[in-house]
Design a protein around this motif. Structure first.
Motif, PDB file in Angstrom:
ATOM      1  N   VAL A 238       0.833  -1.198   0.000  1.00 58.49           N
ATOM      2  CA  VAL A 238       0.000   0.000   0.000  1.00 58.49           C
ATOM      3  C   VAL A 238       0.870   1.251   0.000  1.00 58.49           C
ATOM      4  CG1 VAL A 238      -2.021  -1.065   1.076  1.00 58.49           C
ATOM      5  CG2 VAL A 238      -0.260  -0.041   2.517  1.00 58.49           C
ATOM      6  N   VAL A 239       0.304   2.329  -0.546  1.00 60.39           N
ATOM      7  CA  VAL A 239       0.953   3.633  -0.602  1.00 60.39           C
ATOM      8  C   VAL A 239      -0.084   4.652  -0.176  1.00 60.39           C
ATOM      9  CG1 VAL A 239       2.015   5.338  -2.139  1.00 60.39           C
ATOM     10  CG2 VAL A 239       2.430   2.905  -2.506  1.00 60.39           C
ATOM     11  N   CYS A 240       0.347   5.697   0.537  1.00 58.29           N
ATOM     12  CA  CYS A 240      -0.635   6.709   0.911  1.00 58.29           C
ATOM     13  C   CYS A 240      -0.119   8.112   0.650  1.00 58.29           C
ATOM     14  CB  CYS A 240      -1.065   6.559   2.373  1.00 58.29           C
ATOM     15  SG  CYS A 240       0.008   7.329   3.589  1.00 58.29           S
ATOM     16  N   ASP A 241      -1.088   8.995   0.399  1.00 59.44           N
ATOM     17  CA  ASP A 241      -0.868  10.431   0.442  1.00 59.44           C
ATOM     18  C   ASP A 241      -1.515  10.864   1.745  1.00 59.44           C
ATOM     19  OD1 ASP A 241       0.246  10.290  -2.083  1.00 59.44           O
ATOM     20  OD2 ASP A 241      -1.568  10.955  -3.104  1.00 59.44           O
ATOM     21  N   LEU A 242      -0.854  11.729   2.499  1.00 53.34           N
ATOM     22  CA  LEU A 242      -1.296  12.079   3.842  1.00 53.34           C
ATOM     23  C   LEU A 242      -1.216  13.577   4.040  1.00 53.34           C
ATOM     24  CD1 LEU A 242      -0.124  10.302   7.063  1.00 53.34           C
ATOM     25  CD2 LEU A 242       0.092  12.769   6.859  1.00 53.34           C
ATOM     26  N   ALA A 243      -2.265  14.137   4.620  1.00 51.28           N
ATOM     27  CA  ALA A 243      -2.274  15.560   4.960  1.00 51.28           C
ATOM     28  C   ALA A 243      -2.763  15.724   6.385  1.00 51.28           C
ATOM     29  CB  ALA A 243      -3.180  16.336   4.015  1.00 51.28           C
ATOM     30  N   GLN A 244      -2.114  16.612   7.131  1.00 51.40           N
ATOM     31  CA  GLN A 244      -2.644  17.005   8.428  1.00 51.40           C
ATOM     32  C   GLN A 244      -3.152  18.428   8.292  1.00 51.40           C
ATOM     33  OE1 GLN A 244      -0.044  16.315  11.767  1.00 51.40           O
ATOM     34  NE2 GLN A 244      -0.301  14.104  11.624  1.00 51.40           N
ATOM     35  N   LEU A 245      -4.413  18.595   8.657  1.00 48.38           N
ATOM     36  CA  LEU A 245      -5.084  19.887   8.593  1.00 48.38           C
ATOM     37  C   LEU A 245      -5.319  20.388  10.011  1.00 48.38           C
ATOM     38  CD1 LEU A 245      -5.752  18.270   5.960  1.00 48.38           C
ATOM     39  CD2 LEU A 245      -7.828  19.587   5.829  1.00 48.38           C
ATOM     40  N   VAL A 246      -5.382  21.699  10.179  1.00 49.22           N
ATOM     41  CA  VAL A 246      -5.608  22.292  11.493  1.00 49.22           C
ATOM     42  C   VAL A 246      -6.888  23.119  11.434  1.00 49.22           C
ATOM     43  CG1 VAL A 246      -4.691  23.848  13.255  1.00 49.22           C
ATOM     44  CG2 VAL A 246      -3.148  22.344  12.002  1.00 49.22           C
ATOM     45  N   ALA A 247      -7.751  22.903  12.428  1.00 52.92           N
ATOM     46  CA  ALA A 247      -8.992  23.664  12.533  1.00 52.92           C
ATOM     47  C   ALA A 247      -8.686  25.078  13.007  1.00 52.92           C
ATOM     48  CB  ALA A 247      -9.940  22.982  13.507  1.00 52.92           C
ATOM     49  N   PRO A 248      -9.345  26.086  12.422  1.00 50.82           N
ATOM     50  CA  PRO A 248      -9.059  27.461  12.807  1.00 50.82           C
ATOM     51  C   PRO A 248      -9.632  27.843  14.170  1.00 50.82           C
ATOM     52  CG  PRO A 248     -10.872  27.408  11.263  1.00 50.82           C
ATOM     53  CD  PRO A 248     -10.348  26.005  11.375  1.00 50.82           C
ATOM     54  N   PHE A 249     -10.550  27.053  14.680  1.00 49.91           N
ATOM     55  CA  PHE A 249     -11.267  27.426  15.898  1.00 49.91           C
ATOM     56  C   PHE A 249     -10.784  26.699  17.139  1.00 49.91           C
ATOM     57  CE2 PHE A 249     -13.696  25.162  12.674  1.00 49.91           C
ATOM     58  CZ  PHE A 249     -13.702  23.876  13.183  1.00 49.91           C
ATOM     59  N   THR A 250     -10.004  25.621  16.999  1.00 48.93           N
ATOM     60  CA  THR A 250      -9.514  24.903  18.171  1.00 48.93           C
ATOM     61  C   THR A 250      -8.068  24.461  18.025  1.00 48.93           C
ATOM     62  OG1 THR A 250     -10.167  22.742  17.321  1.00 48.93           O
ATOM     63  CG2 THR A 250     -11.787  23.908  18.691  1.00 48.93           C
ATOM     64  N   ALA A 251      -7.481  24.592  16.876  1.00 49.82           N
ATOM     65  CA  ALA A 251      -6.141  24.084  16.567  1.00 49.82           C
ATOM     66  C   ALA A 251      -6.110  22.561  16.587  1.00 49.82           C
ATOM     67  CB  ALA A 251      -5.078  24.680  17.476  1.00 49.82           C
TER      68      ALA A 251
END
Length: 156
Positions: free
Chosen positions: A64-77
């Motif tokens: 398996v191979v993955c593309d991964l993103a971590q996103l941050v919420a603007p209201f709670t981090a």
């Protein structure tokens, strides 16, 4: 988040001191990023494409191979990790964290080896193996209820 001058308070048998992120496998990463950005105001903090060996060892699924993103919420981090997984072999059990909709919660610990041993003593089980990332070591584990927990060694 605690600073080195302010040591974290550890909780539970594993000594978890921080909720790091919630992760979710998605069908198309770029579309998911755009949705969370537009609809909820998240911003991309981290993005990696074509993660193979480390991801394969973490989830225990060769190929398996993955593309991964971590996103941050603007209201709670709060961090939301989105993963698009490709190359899932036919017959891979549907509860493994390589299928769309399967999620995990990630917690930071000071001593990963001790935390894993204590998690197993509480009924947890390994999914893959402990893997070294540039941010530190991490492992995916099953809980007795069949959910996925990721333990990450703290890098403070």
């Amino acid at each position: 988040m605690p600073t080195p001058a302010e040591p974290p308070v550890e909780h539970g048998e594993t000594g978890a001191w921080s909720w790091h992120h919630a992760g979710l496998v998605v069908r198309r990463l770029d579309a998911a990023i755009e949705f969370y950005r537009e609809a909820l105001g998240y911003r991309v903090e981290f993005l990696v494409r074509d993660m193979d060996d480390q991801f394969q060892r973490t989830v225990g699924v060769p190929g398996v191979v993955c593309d991964l993103a971590q996103l941050v919420a603007p209201f709670t981090a709060t961090r939301l990790e989105l993963l698009e997984v490709r190359g899932v072999p036919a017959g891979t059990p549907p509860h493994l964290p390589v299928h769309v909709g399967v999620g995990h919660g990630a917690y930071q610990v000071r001593d990963l080896d001790a935390a894993v041993a204590r998690l197993f003593a509480c009924g947890g089980a390994p999914i893959g193996e402990i893997v070294e990332f540039s941010e530190g070591r991490a492992v995916y584990c099953w809980t007795p209820s069949g959910t996925v927990v990721e333990l990450e060694e703290a890098w403070i």
